[in-house]
Design an enzyme around this catalytic site. Structure first.
Site, PDB file in Angstrom:
ATOM      1  N   HIS A  64     -13.226  -0.878  11.232  1.00 47.44           N
ATOM      2  CA  HIS A  64     -12.906  -1.785  10.376  1.00 47.44           C
ATOM      3  C   HIS A  64     -11.368  -2.231  10.754  1.00 47.44           C
ATOM      4  CE1 HIS A  64     -12.851   1.198   8.182  1.00 47.44           C
ATOM      5  NE2 HIS A  64     -13.212   0.682   6.842  1.00 47.44           N
ATOM      6  N   ARG A  65     -10.743  -1.694   9.919  1.00 47.27           N
ATOM      7  CA  ARG A  65      -9.290  -1.366   9.248  1.00 47.27           C
ATOM      8  C   ARG A  65      -8.604  -2.063  11.651  1.00 47.27           C
ATOM      9  NH1 ARG A  65      -8.912   2.587   7.120  1.00 47.27           N
ATOM     10  NH2 ARG A  65      -9.169   1.295   4.941  1.00 47.27           N
ATOM     11  N   SER A 102       1.097  -1.017   0.037  1.00 43.46           N
ATOM     12  CA  SER A 102      -0.010   0.152  -0.089  1.00 43.46           C
ATOM     13  C   SER A 102       1.238   1.546  -0.240  1.00 43.46           C
ATOM     14  CB  SER A 102      -0.614   0.047   1.381  1.00 43.46           C
ATOM     15  OG  SER A 102      -1.576   1.789   0.865  1.00 43.46           O
ATOM     16  N   PHE A 152     -10.925   9.776   6.220  1.00 45.54           N
ATOM     17  CA  PHE A 152     -11.072  10.319   4.848  1.00 45.54           C
ATOM     18  C   PHE A 152     -12.023   9.153   4.333  1.00 45.54           C
ATOM     19  CE2 PHE A 152      -9.593   6.105   3.073  1.00 45.54           C
ATOM     20  CZ  PHE A 152      -9.742   5.015   3.934  1.00 45.54           C
ATOM     21  N   GLY A 153     -12.479   9.300   2.813  1.00 41.86           N
ATOM     22  CA  GLY A 153     -13.678   8.506   2.120  1.00 41.86           C
ATOM     23  C   GLY A 153     -14.686   9.183   2.756  1.00 41.86           C
ATOM     24  N   TYR A 154     -15.370   8.353   2.992  1.00 43.16           N
ATOM     25  CA  TYR A 154     -17.281   8.499   3.848  1.00 43.16           C
ATOM     26  C   TYR A 154     -16.914   8.889   5.586  1.00 43.16           C
ATOM     27  CZ  TYR A 154     -18.004   5.898  -0.792  1.00 43.16           C
ATOM     28  OH  TYR A 154     -17.945   5.613  -1.944  1.00 43.16           O
ATOM     29  N   GLY A 166      -0.893   6.891   5.811  1.00 46.98           N
ATOM     30  CA  GLY A 166      -1.811   6.704   7.297  1.00 46.98           C
ATOM     31  C   GLY A 166      -1.738   4.964   7.521  1.00 46.98           C
ATOM     32  N   LYS A 167      -1.687   4.160   6.255  1.00 43.25           N
ATOM     33  CA  LYS A 167      -1.843   2.598   7.042  1.00 43.25           C
ATOM     34  C   LYS A 167      -0.933   2.359   7.309  1.00 43.25           C
ATOM     35  CE  LYS A 167      -5.741   1.776   3.455  1.00 43.25           C
ATOM     36  NZ  LYS A 167      -6.089   1.015   1.993  1.00 43.25           N
ATOM     37  N   ASP A 182      -8.589  -4.519   1.100  1.00 40.88           N
ATOM     38  CA  ASP A 182      -9.389  -4.324   0.780  1.00 40.88           C
ATOM     39  C   ASP A 182     -10.820  -4.013   1.289  1.00 40.88           C
ATOM     40  OD1 ASP A 182     -10.428  -3.455  -2.281  1.00 40.88           O
ATOM     41  OD2 ASP A 182     -11.803  -5.232  -2.113  1.00 40.88           O
TER      42      ASP A 182
HETATM   43  P1  IMP Z   1      -9.183   0.961   0.035  1.00 47.45           P
HETATM   44  O1  IMP Z   1      -9.760  -0.639   0.072  1.00 47.45           O
HETATM   45  O2  IMP Z   1      -8.534   1.498   1.538  1.00 47.45           O
HETATM   46  O3  IMP Z   1      -8.823   1.169  -1.064  1.00 47.45           O
HETATM   47  O4  IMP Z   1     -10.635   1.424   0.350  1.00 47.45           O
HETATM   48  C1  IMP Z   1     -10.935   1.848  -0.537  1.00 47.45           C
HETATM   49  C2  IMP Z   1     -12.100   2.674  -0.552  1.00 47.45           C
HETATM   50  O5  IMP Z   1     -13.811   2.514   0.580  1.00 47.45           O
HETATM   51  C3  IMP Z   1     -11.599   3.860  -0.566  1.00 47.45           C
HETATM   52  O6  IMP Z   1     -11.725   4.540  -1.343  1.00 47.45           O
HETATM   53  C4  IMP Z   1     -12.891   5.062   0.725  1.00 47.45           C
HETATM   54  O7  IMP Z   1     -13.496   4.898  -0.579  1.00 47.45           O
HETATM   55  C5  IMP Z   1     -13.778   4.063   0.993  1.00 47.45           C
HETATM   56  N1  IMP Z   1     -13.220   2.936   2.472  1.00 47.45           N
HETATM   57  C6  IMP Z   1     -12.775   2.311   2.787  1.00 47.45           C
HETATM   58  N2  IMP Z   1     -11.961   2.803   4.077  1.00 47.45           N
HETATM   59  C7  IMP Z   1     -12.248   3.726   4.548  1.00 47.45           C
HETATM   60  C8  IMP Z   1     -12.454   4.436   5.528  1.00 47.45           C
HETATM   61  O8  IMP Z   1     -11.622   3.932   6.900  1.00 47.45           O
HETATM   62  N3  IMP Z   1     -12.877   5.640   5.950  1.00 47.45           N
HETATM   63  C9  IMP Z   1     -13.414   5.660   4.950  1.00 47.45           C
HETATM   64  N4  IMP Z   1     -13.317   5.740   3.477  1.00 47.45           N
HETATM   65  C10 IMP Z   1     -13.316   4.325   3.430  1.00 47.45           C
END
Ligand code: IMP
Length: 206
Positions: free
Chosen positions: A189-190, A9, A161-163, A13-14, A72
């Site tokens: 979740h992570r 990755s 980030f994201g949602y 942050g991850k 993922d």
């Molecule tokens: P990725 O697997 O980390 O690439 O995440 C895929 C997509 O899911 C991201 O681009 C976000 O839109 C959403 N997503 C996954 N995990 C998170 C989170 O912890 N916070 C916010 N959005 C998330």
């Protein structure tokens, strides 16, 4: 015995979160060397587990003898039959929706549009994360984590980030974007998936 997990990755942050969580277990976390130069795999599996495993087995071929970790993750909204799911990163783009500059902003606005008029109690959702470890193209093990919540009608907070600004955690009365990093790692979740993965890994390597 000290071991190292190589993370496929480029998200700093991850990497930081994984490194902090693994440090007390004598487990090193490093980015997979040369990752940016490697052509990414298709990521077209229908499940988070399928995509995480596909990425881990694929990338592990580039670092023989070492364990490679891939993840993922995404958001599932019940009333949308689990969408955006494995398409979370490309949710708005898939629909040709583009009113803002960034992918995150478009995804959030598109999600709000899809949920317009839906009552609070029907806006249940969850984040899912699957982490997979592979070595030399062979799947070793995987772990999963889930965070349950609800999609708000308006964003709140500026962290994450994201949602995250739309993802409300009833037990904390906060969105994922309104909590500090340590709390986020505890409830996310992570974070849950990583703790489960550590338990499996430590059992395996002793
Ligand atoms: P990725 O697997 O980390 O690439 O995440 C895929 C997509 O899911 C991201 O681009 C976000 O839109 C959403 N997503 C996954 N995990 C998170 C989170 O912890 N916070 C916010 N959005 C998330």
């Amino acid at each position: 015995m000290a071991r190292t997990l190589y993370v496929a990755s480029t998200n700093p942050g991850k990497l930081r979160d994984f490194r902090l969580a693994a440090a007390s277990h004598d487990l090193g976390i490093l980015p997979l060397p040369g990752l940016r130069a490697i052509e990414p795999p298709a990521e077209d599996e229908p499940t988070f587990a399928g995509n995480a495993r596909e990425k881990a087995t694929y990338y592990s071929r580039f670092l023989p003898g070492e364990m490679v970790l891939s993840d993922d993750s995404g958001l599932e909204v019940d009333i949308l039959d689990g969408a955006p799911g494995v398409r979370s990163a490309r949710y708005a783009a898939d629909a040709g929706f583009r009113v803002a500059e960034t992918a995150d902003a478009n995804n959030n606005l598109f999600l709000l549009q899809e949920l317009a008029g839906v009552d609070d109690h029907q806006r249940s959702a969850r984040y899912q994360c699957v982490l997979a470890v592979a070595q030399e193209g062979k799947d070793l093990f995987a772990a999963q984590g889930t965070a349950e919540g609800r999609i708000l009608a308006e964003p709140r907070g500026s962290g994450g980030f994201g949602y995250d600004p739309l993802f409300y955690l009833p037990a904390l009365d906060r969105t994922m974007a309104e909590i500090d990093d340590q709390t986020r790692w505890t409830v996310s979740h992570r974070g849950k998936a990583f703790r489960a993965l550590l338990a499996a890994l430590l059992t395996m390597i002793g």
